[in-house]
Design an enzyme around this catalytic site. Structure first.
Site, short mmCIF file in Angstrom:
data_model
loop_
_atom_site.label_atom_id
_atom_site.label_comp_id
_atom_site.label_asym_id
_atom_site.label_seq_id
_atom_site.Cartn_x
_atom_site.Cartn_y
_atom_site.Cartn_z
N LYS A 260 -80.28 -76.65 32.06
CA LYS A 260 -80.58 -75.37 32.73
C LYS A 260 -79.73 -75.19 33.99
CE LYS A 260 -85.01 -76.37 33.25
NZ LYS A 260 -85.25 -77.67 32.58
N ARG B 78 -92.81 -72.22 34.55
CA ARG B 78 -93.09 -73.49 33.88
C ARG B 78 -94.52 -73.55 33.37
NH1 ARG B 78 -88.68 -76.63 36.40
NH2 ARG B 78 -88.51 -78.65 35.40
N ARG C 240 -92.46 -86.24 32.57
CA ARG C 240 -91.93 -84.87 32.72
C ARG C 240 -91.82 -84.19 31.36
NH1 ARG C 240 -86.72 -86.32 35.99
NH2 ARG C 240 -86.14 -84.14 35.72
N ARG D 123 -77.88 -89.08 35.13
CA ARG D 123 -77.84 -88.34 36.40
C ARG D 123 -78.51 -89.16 37.51
NH1 ARG D 123 -80.30 -82.36 36.77
NH2 ARG D 123 -82.25 -83.48 36.49
N ARG E 54 -81.16 -89.27 42.31
CA ARG E 54 -82.40 -88.48 42.27
C ARG E 54 -83.55 -89.35 41.76
NH1 ARG E 54 -82.66 -82.51 39.47
NH2 ARG E 54 -84.76 -83.08 38.78
P1 B4P Z 1 -79.54 -80.11 34.22
O1 B4P Z 1 -78.98 -78.91 33.70
O2 B4P Z 1 -79.15 -80.27 35.60
O3 B4P Z 1 -81.11 -80.34 34.18
P2 B4P Z 1 -82.29 -79.35 34.36
O4 B4P Z 1 -82.66 -78.95 32.97
O5 B4P Z 1 -81.97 -78.29 35.34
O6 B4P Z 1 -83.33 -80.36 35.06
P3 B4P Z 1 -84.86 -80.49 35.43
O7 B4P Z 1 -85.72 -79.65 34.54
O8 B4P Z 1 -85.10 -81.94 35.42
O9 B4P Z 1 -85.00 -80.13 36.93
P4 B4P Z 1 -85.74 -79.15 37.90
O10 B4P Z 1 -84.93 -79.25 39.11
O11 B4P Z 1 -85.95 -77.79 37.33
O12 B4P Z 1 -79.05 -81.30 33.30
C1 B4P Z 1 -79.43 -82.65 33.47
C2 B4P Z 1 -78.25 -83.59 33.31
O13 B4P Z 1 -77.68 -83.45 32.02
C3 B4P Z 1 -77.12 -83.35 34.29
O14 B4P Z 1 -76.69 -84.59 34.80
C4 B4P Z 1 -76.01 -82.71 33.48
O15 B4P Z 1 -74.73 -83.05 33.93
C5 B4P Z 1 -76.26 -83.26 32.10
N1 B4P Z 1 -75.89 -82.33 31.05
C6 B4P Z 1 -76.14 -80.99 31.02
N2 B4P Z 1 -75.64 -80.44 29.88
C7 B4P Z 1 -75.10 -81.49 29.16
C8 B4P Z 1 -74.44 -81.58 27.89
N3 B4P Z 1 -74.25 -80.51 27.13
N4 B4P Z 1 -74.06 -82.80 27.46
C9 B4P Z 1 -74.24 -83.90 28.23
N5 B4P Z 1 -74.83 -83.87 29.45
C10 B4P Z 1 -75.26 -82.68 29.90
O16 B4P Z 1 -87.21 -79.78 38.14
C11 B4P Z 1 -87.48 -80.97 38.84
C12 B4P Z 1 -88.97 -81.07 39.22
O17 B4P Z 1 -89.33 -80.00 40.15
C13 B4P Z 1 -89.99 -80.89 38.08
O18 B4P Z 1 -90.24 -82.12 37.40
C14 B4P Z 1 -91.25 -80.38 38.87
O19 B4P Z 1 -91.92 -81.44 39.49
C15 B4P Z 1 -90.67 -79.52 39.96
N6 B4P Z 1 -90.61 -78.07 39.61
C16 B4P Z 1 -89.47 -77.33 39.47
N7 B4P Z 1 -89.76 -76.06 39.15
C17 B4P Z 1 -91.13 -75.98 39.06
C18 B4P Z 1 -92.04 -74.93 38.72
N8 B4P Z 1 -91.61 -73.70 38.39
N9 B4P Z 1 -93.38 -75.20 38.73
C19 B4P Z 1 -93.82 -76.41 39.06
N10 B4P Z 1 -93.01 -77.47 39.37
C20 B4P Z 1 -91.68 -77.27 39.37
#
Ligand code: B4P
Length: 194
Positions: free
Chosen positions: A14, A89, A146, A128, A134
């Site tokens: 994302k 979420r 998660r 990551r 992190r």
């Molecule tokens: P990302 O793209 O960075 O991951 P994400 O889905 O954004 O992460 P996440 O859901 O964990 O985080 P968030 O901050 O929202 O990709 C992850 C990794 O994969 C990266 O290293 C990237 O380089 C790699 N990658 C991406 N695409 C790739 C591909 N095609 N091939 C190989 N590698 C690839 O949430 C963190 C925490 O915040 C949650 O657990 C919760 O506690 C809280 N939170 C956030 N929003 C909330 C909400 N709305 N309500 C309640 N809690 C919330």
């Protein structure tokens, strides 16, 4: 306005894909994860409450994240649109978002849902965690929690947007640029219809 919910389990890409989408379509990026991490870094009261949950892989309470999104929407009244990354979420957050957007006389255009196998999610997050430090990406049991929270509390949102005819599934494995092309094709076809 073009308002996109970029959806998927933790590590689905994302954040990675949002960066590319905001550049191509000139949208404002609203990532609740980034907003919460900024609060934690600034040691605010909200950040302290959030860290307690995030460190365990739990969701932060709905009222906290909804309040953050409300203030960000108010700060960007002239925007061409928004990418909601990691929000909503829960179904309650999705309902609150619909109500908030109505206040701004707009609505969600589409939910783009990235689909990735669980094994790959764990690998990506651990990688990551090793590179970025992190905390919630470094422990397999926190990552698994998660994913469990996603399956139980977040995945039901798919049905919420599907019922509105707004849910599009996007295969999220493979090269980052190839996945971006799939997302852009979905957005472009939507813009043609409008
Ligand atoms: P990302 O793209 O960075 O991951 P994400 O889905 O954004 O992460 P996440 O859901 O964990 O985080 P968030 O901050 O929202 O990709 C992850 C990794 O994969 C990266 O290293 C990237 O380089 C790699 N990658 C991406 N695409 C790739 C591909 N095609 N091939 C190989 N590698 C690839 O949430 C963190 C925490 O915040 C949650 O657990 C919760 O506690 C809280 N939170 C956030 N929003 C909330 C909400 N709305 N309500 C309640 N809690 C919330």
């Amino acid at each position: 306005m073009l308002n996109i919910v970029l959806f998927g389990p933790p590590g689905a890409g994302k954040g990675t894909q949002s960066e590319r989408l905001i550049e191509k379509y000139g949208l404002v990026h609203l990532s609740t994860g980034d907003l919460l991490r900024a609060e934690i870094a600034a040691r605010t009261e909200l950040g302290i409450r959030a860290a307690h949950k995030m460190d365990r892989g739990e969701l932060v309470p709905d009222e906290i994240v909804i309040g953050m999104i409300r203030s960000k929407l108010r700060l960007n009244p002239e925007s061409k649109g928004f990418i909601f990354d990691g929000f909503p979420r829960t179904v309650a957050q999705a309902q609150a978002l619909d109500a908030l957007l109505l206040e701004f006389d707009t609505s969600i255009s589409v939910m783009l849902a990235l689909e990735v196998e669980e094994e790959e999610l764990v690998e990506r997050l651990l990688h990551r965690g090793a590179v970025s430090g992190r905390a919630d990406d470094q422990d397999v049991s926190i990552i698994e929690n998660r994913i469990h929270v996603y399956n139980t509390k977040t995945a039901p949102i798919i049905e919420y947007y599907a019922a509105q005819g707004k849910h599009i599934e996007i295969p999220g494995s493979g090269q980052i640029e190839a996945i971006f092309s799939r997302l852009a094709a979905a957005v472009d076809s939507l813009c043609e219809v409008e």
